[in-house]
Design a protein around this motif. Structure first.
Motif, PDB file in Angstrom:
ATOM      1  N   LEU A 112       0.832  -1.206   0.000  1.00 13.08           N
ATOM      2  CA  LEU A 112       0.000   0.000   0.000  1.00 13.08           C
ATOM      3  C   LEU A 112       0.867   1.256   0.000  1.00 13.08           C
ATOM      4  CD1 LEU A 112      -2.853  -0.260   2.656  1.00 13.08           C
ATOM      5  CD2 LEU A 112      -3.049   0.656   0.340  1.00 13.08           C
ATOM      6  N   ALA A 113       1.868   1.251   0.887  1.00 17.60           N
ATOM      7  CA  ALA A 113       2.694   2.451   1.031  1.00 17.60           C
ATOM      8  C   ALA A 113       3.470   2.727  -0.248  1.00 17.60           C
ATOM      9  CB  ALA A 113       3.646   2.289   2.213  1.00 17.60           C
ATOM     10  N   LEU A 114       4.068   1.676  -0.835  1.00 21.50           N
ATOM     11  CA  LEU A 114       4.888   1.891  -2.026  1.00 21.50           C
ATOM     12  C   LEU A 114       4.043   2.281  -3.235  1.00 21.50           C
ATOM     13  CD1 LEU A 114       7.550  -0.933  -1.616  1.00 21.50           C
ATOM     14  CD2 LEU A 114       7.933   1.539  -1.496  1.00 21.50           C
ATOM     15  N   SER A 115       2.877   1.622  -3.397  1.00 21.39           N
ATOM     16  CA  SER A 115       2.088   2.002  -4.575  1.00 21.39           C
ATOM     17  C   SER A 115       1.522   3.408  -4.393  1.00 21.39           C
ATOM     18  CB  SER A 115       0.998   0.987  -4.914  1.00 21.39           C
ATOM     19  OG  SER A 115       0.372   0.544  -3.757  1.00 21.39           O
ATOM     20  N   SER A 116       1.181   3.777  -3.145  1.00 18.73           N
ATOM     21  CA  SER A 116       0.734   5.158  -2.915  1.00 18.73           C
ATOM     22  C   SER A 116       1.864   6.137  -3.156  1.00 18.73           C
ATOM     23  CB  SER A 116       0.246   5.356  -1.480  1.00 18.73           C
ATOM     24  OG  SER A 116      -0.657   4.363  -1.121  1.00 18.73           O
ATOM     25  N   LEU A 117       3.084   5.724  -2.791  1.00 17.70           N
ATOM     26  CA  LEU A 117       4.247   6.615  -2.987  1.00 17.70           C
ATOM     27  C   LEU A 117       4.450   6.889  -4.472  1.00 17.70           C
ATOM     28  CD1 LEU A 117       6.814   8.044  -1.811  1.00 17.70           C
ATOM     29  CD2 LEU A 117       8.024   5.914  -2.278  1.00 17.70           C
ATOM     30  N   ILE A 118       4.385   5.808  -5.282  1.00 17.76           N
ATOM     31  CA  ILE A 118       4.609   5.989  -6.720  1.00 17.76           C
ATOM     32  C   ILE A 118       3.524   6.889  -7.316  1.00 17.76           C
ATOM     33  CG2 ILE A 118       4.660   4.782  -8.945  1.00 17.76           C
ATOM     34  CD1 ILE A 118       5.937   2.415  -7.367  1.00 17.76           C
ATOM     35  N   ASP A 151       0.056   6.307   7.713  1.00 18.67           N
ATOM     36  CA  ASP A 151      -1.317   6.519   7.247  1.00 18.67           C
ATOM     37  C   ASP A 151      -1.924   5.264   6.629  1.00 18.67           C
ATOM     38  OD1 ASP A 151      -1.454   9.060   8.164  1.00 18.67           O
ATOM     39  OD2 ASP A 151      -1.296  10.045   6.208  1.00 18.67           O
ATOM     40  N   THR A 152      -1.059   4.306   6.254  1.00 16.65           N
ATOM     41  CA  THR A 152      -1.632   3.066   5.695  1.00 16.65           C
ATOM     42  C   THR A 152      -2.547   2.400   6.712  1.00 16.65           C
ATOM     43  OG1 THR A 152       0.308   1.836   6.460  1.00 16.65           O
ATOM     44  CG2 THR A 152       0.301   2.538   4.140  1.00 16.65           C
ATOM     45  N   ALA A 153      -2.323   2.668   8.007  1.00 16.59           N
ATOM     46  CA  ALA A 153      -3.179   2.080   9.036  1.00 16.59           C
ATOM     47  C   ALA A 153      -4.634   2.527   8.884  1.00 16.59           C
ATOM     48  CB  ALA A 153      -2.652   2.447  10.426  1.00 16.59           C
ATOM     49  N   LEU A 154      -4.835   3.695   8.259  1.00 17.40           N
ATOM     50  CA  LEU A 154      -6.204   4.179   8.064  1.00 17.40           C
ATOM     51  C   LEU A 154      -6.992   3.255   7.148  1.00 17.40           C
ATOM     52  CD1 LEU A 154      -5.438   7.949   7.471  1.00 17.40           C
ATOM     53  CD2 LEU A 154      -6.405   6.910   9.532  1.00 17.40           C
ATOM     54  N   VAL A 155      -6.276   2.603   6.249  1.00 14.21           N
ATOM     55  CA  VAL A 155      -6.951   1.755   5.271  1.00 14.21           C
ATOM     56  C   VAL A 155      -7.497   0.491   5.945  1.00 14.21           C
ATOM     57  CG1 VAL A 155      -6.705   0.693   2.979  1.00 14.21           C
ATOM     58  CG2 VAL A 155      -5.443   2.751   3.518  1.00 14.21           C
ATOM     59  N   ALA A 156      -7.055   0.196   7.179  1.00 14.71           N
ATOM     60  CA  ALA A 156      -7.635  -0.893   7.956  1.00 14.71           C
ATOM     61  C   ALA A 156      -9.140  -0.685   8.101  1.00 14.71           C
ATOM     62  CB  ALA A 156      -6.980  -0.960   9.331  1.00 14.71           C
ATOM     63  N   LEU A 157      -9.548   0.582   8.201  1.00 20.90           N
ATOM     64  CA  LEU A 157     -10.953   0.906   8.458  1.00 20.90           C
ATOM     65  C   LEU A 157     -11.865   0.577   7.288  1.00 20.90           C
ATOM     66  CD1 LEU A 157     -10.405   4.209  10.390  1.00 20.90           C
ATOM     67  CD2 LEU A 157     -11.260   2.041  11.298  1.00 20.90           C
ATOM     68  N   ILE A 158     -11.303   0.393   6.093  1.00 25.48           N
ATOM     69  CA  ILE A 158     -12.165  -0.034   4.993  1.00 25.48           C
ATOM     70  C   ILE A 158     -11.882  -1.495   4.651  1.00 25.48           C
ATOM     71  CG2 ILE A 158     -12.592   2.257   4.021  1.00 25.48           C
ATOM     72  CD1 ILE A 158     -10.412   1.707   1.947  1.00 25.48           C
ATOM     73  N   GLY A 159     -11.140  -2.185   5.526  1.00 24.70           N
ATOM     74  CA  GLY A 159     -11.071  -3.633   5.419  1.00 24.70           C
ATOM     75  C   GLY A 159      -9.875  -4.242   4.733  1.00 24.70           C
ATOM     76  N   THR A 160      -8.731  -3.551   4.659  1.00 18.60           N
ATOM     77  CA  THR A 160      -7.537  -4.253   4.174  1.00 18.60           C
ATOM     78  C   THR A 160      -6.844  -4.853   5.380  1.00 18.60           C
ATOM     79  OG1 THR A 160      -6.860  -1.996   3.791  1.00 18.60           O
ATOM     80  CG2 THR A 160      -6.274  -3.617   2.093  1.00 18.60           C
ATOM     81  N   THR A 161      -6.320  -6.051   5.177  1.00 16.25           N
ATOM     82  CA  THR A 161      -5.627  -6.670   6.290  1.00 16.25           C
ATOM     83  C   THR A 161      -4.160  -6.290   6.259  1.00 16.25           C
ATOM     84  OG1 THR A 161      -7.171  -8.462   6.020  1.00 16.25           O
ATOM     85  CG2 THR A 161      -5.349  -8.848   7.535  1.00 16.25           C
ATOM     86  N   GLU A 162      -3.904  -5.068   6.710  1.00 12.06           N
ATOM     87  CA  GLU A 162      -2.521  -4.631   6.853  1.00 12.06           C
ATOM     88  C   GLU A 162      -2.130  -4.782   8.313  1.00 12.06           C
ATOM     89  OE1 GLU A 162      -4.447  -2.438   8.636  1.00 12.06           O
ATOM     90  OE2 GLU A 162      -2.516  -1.354   8.607  1.00 12.06           O
ATOM     91  N   LEU A 163      -0.998  -4.244   8.684  1.00 11.94           N
ATOM     92  CA  LEU A 163      -0.448  -4.503  10.015  1.00 11.94           C
ATOM     93  C   LEU A 163      -1.408  -4.208  11.164  1.00 11.94           C
ATOM     94  CD1 LEU A 163       3.260  -3.328   9.787  1.00 11.94           C
ATOM     95  CD2 LEU A 163       2.428  -5.553  10.571  1.00 11.94           C
ATOM     96  N   LEU A 164      -2.001  -3.033  11.159  1.00 17.22           N
ATOM     97  CA  LEU A 164      -2.853  -2.657  12.287  1.00 17.22           C
ATOM     98  C   LEU A 164      -4.068  -3.557  12.391  1.00 17.22           C
ATOM     99  CD1 LEU A 164      -3.285  -0.582  14.572  1.00 17.22           C
ATOM    100  CD2 LEU A 164      -4.857   0.568  13.009  1.00 17.22           C
ATOM    101  N   HIS A 165      -4.704  -3.807  11.245  1.00 15.65           N
ATOM    102  CA  HIS A 165      -5.900  -4.633  11.214  1.00 15.65           C
ATOM    103  C   HIS A 165      -5.583  -6.052  11.700  1.00 15.65           C
ATOM    104  CE1 HIS A 165      -9.720  -5.928   8.833  1.00 15.65           C
ATOM    105  NE2 HIS A 165      -9.962  -5.722  10.117  1.00 15.65           N
ATOM    106  N   GLN A 166      -4.444  -6.558  11.266  1.00 15.73           N
ATOM    107  CA  GLN A 166      -4.020  -7.894  11.677  1.00 15.73           C
ATOM    108  C   GLN A 166      -3.839  -7.955  13.193  1.00 15.73           C
ATOM    109  OE1 GLN A 166      -4.057 -11.196  11.528  1.00 15.73           O
ATOM    110  NE2 GLN A 166      -3.300 -10.942   9.442  1.00 15.73           N
TER     111      GLN A 166
END
Ligand SMILES: Nc1ncnc2c1ncn2[C@@H]1O[C@H](COP(=O)(O)OP(=O)(O)O)[C@@H](O)[C@H]1O
Ligand SMILES: [Mg+2]
Lengths: 245, 220
Positions: B15-21, B156-171
């Motif tokens: 998420l972070a890298l694709s958002s960065l690009i 900020d990628t942790a915010l994407v947990a709130l729409i249901g991606t299983t990233e670090l915080l959500h996990q």
């Protein structure tokens, strides 16, 4: 084939900076544009390579003819300007070397853009660095050089395109007065090679040492124009006063 | 467990890298439009950047996630589901782009105008001198700011947990509620964020050193 300008004028907004300037500089001469700060010397010199566009007038330089008026076609002019700038080199007061490129890279950039093979450009760069006494600085960064050395790199960079005319804006202004004589030597050496030089300065002593011709400006107008003899025999009170100030 | 966290870390990094690009591309476009000569585009870009910087990040994420399917439906009459990953990338890319554009714009303006003038005086055209002379110097000015904003983006990628991606915080959240050991799992997540931050900082320092190699090291 020298430099001939007729009736050049230029205003920035409502202030007229140059008024009806006409002169002829024979080929191979070293002409000093002399005058107090604000007289319009830099603006006049910057017109000679079209970094400034005159409002009116005509100009013949390096075998090209230009005529300026309100109807001047910007696009057409821009195209001609690039060819002109390859024949009219310029050394800026602050040198404006590119700090992220080595000395060698600074020199070969323009010729390479114009299609010179890189190897040839490198050979020429090394010759010129040798000529200005900077062989050992080929791969140095500009920021590691002294002011005088940076200026000589800027001169070598301008010479890479083998220009017919070389312009200098206040070449002594940013330097330690003690090394002014080095600049004098470089300019004299260049004049022996037959290149036409135009040098802007406000320093009389420096002007005397290098000039074969002098054009004295006041408030955007030419007050006196002639050979270096005019330093000894000024024709106008104004020029006489400036020489003595 | 390890596998779960490994996958979540990959998701966060992805998420972070694709958002960065995406963000860097948007930042360049925004900065050039804001410095450009088209007045309407300049005005629109300034407004967009202001809106993106003015809204809470999470709101931008929600807008893009819930708004985009709706917008596509209105435009094409088709229902297309936008994945949380895609929506997250677009939202974070927009946010990064908005902040980074200001850094880039400042960096471009900080390049002395004599630099371009000497190129012009040598007959080098505008495009070439922008790429070879202005851009490298601007990027050096911009690097610290862009790097800083990357670290913000990473978190900020942790915010994407709130729409249901299983990233670090959500996990970490899911494991916590399953095992009732929140401290352990949140700590694991925290350590992973910190490791990524430390590695990023190392890389950034290397890049900064490389970009300023031409600066005076020895005084003559
Ligand atoms: N780009 C510009 N815009 C407005 N005024 C300018 C500009 N360039 C020069 N001038 C003005 O033109 C006059 C002559 O400037 P200049 O040619 O630099 O003089 P000199 O080199 O003799 O000191 C000065 O009054 C200066 O303020
Ligand atoms: Mg001047």
């Amino acid at each position: 084939m020298g430099i001939e300008v007729q009736g050049l004028s230029k205003a920035f907004g409502s202030t007229t900076v140059l008024k009806d300037i006409s002169f002829f500089i024979p080929r191979g001469e070293t002409t000093v544009l002399l005058g107090a700060s604000g007289a319009g010397k830099s603006t006049l010199m910057r017109m000679l390579n079209l970094l400034e566009t005159p409002d009116t007038g005509t100009m013949k330089i390096a075998g090209m003819n230009f005529s300026f008026s309100e109807k001047t076609d910007e696009k057409q002019l821009n195209k001609q300007a690039s060819s002109l700038r390859r024949k009219v080199g310029m050394v800026f007061q602050q040198y404006n070397l590119w700090p992220h490129m080595t000395v060698l890279q600074n020199l070969i950039e323009a010729p390479i853009v114009q299609g010179t093979p890189k190897q040839d450009a490198i050979i020429r760069a090394k010759e010129l660095l040798d000529r200005v006494g900077l062989t050992d600085k080929t791969n140095a960064w500009p920021s590691s050089l002294s002011g005088g050395q940076q200026q000589r790199v800027a001169i070598a960079r301008a010479l890479m395109l083998s220009p017919d005319v070389l312009l200098f804006d206040e070449p002594t202004a940013a330097l330690d007065p003690a090394i002014t004589n080095q600049v004098v030597e470089v300019i004299k050496e260049l004049s022996q090679s037959g290149i036409t030089q135009v040098v802007v300065t406000h320093e009389v002593e420096f002007a005397r040492k290098i000039a074969s011709r002098v054009i004295y400006l006041e408030n955007g107008e030419i007050v006196e124009d002639g050979t270096a003899d005019h330093f000894k025999n000024p024709q106008t009170e104004a020029f006489k006063a400036y020489l003595e100030h | 467990m390890a596998v779960l966290f490994f996958n979540a870390t990959l998701m966060t990094l992805g998420l972070a890298l694709s958002s960065l690009i995406l963000g860097l591309i948007l930042a360049s476009v925004f900065a050039l439009l804001e410095l450009g000569r088209f007045r309407t585009l300049r005005y629109l870009t300034t407004t967009l950047v202001m809106v993106l910087r003015g809204l809470p990040e999470i709101l931008v994420v929600f807008f893009i996630y819930f708004g985009s399917s709706h917008a596509i439906f209105m435009l094409t009459d088709e229902y297309v589901e936008v994945s949380p990953f895609t929506a997250g990338t677009i939202a974070l890319g927009l946010i990064y782009g908005a902040y980074a554009s200001q850094t880039l714009r400042g960096a471009l303006m900080a390049v002395h105008k004599g630099q371009l003038e000497s190129a012009k005086a040598l007959g080098i055209n505008a495009r070439r001198s922008f790429i070879k002379i202005v851009l490298p110097q601007a990027l050096r000015h911009a690097l610290p700011g862009l790097g800083n904003q990357w670290l913000v983006l990473l978190k900020d990628t942790a915010l994407v947990a709130l729409i249901g991606t299983t990233e670090l915080l959500h996990q970490a959240q899911m494991l916590s509620s399953k095992t009732f050991e929140p401290f352990t799992w949140y700590s694991v997540a925290a350590v992973i964020y910190l490791i990524i931050t430390i590695i990023s900082q190392r890389l950034l320092n290397n890049m900064k050193a490389k970009a300023s190699q031409h600066e005076r090291v020895v005084t003559a």
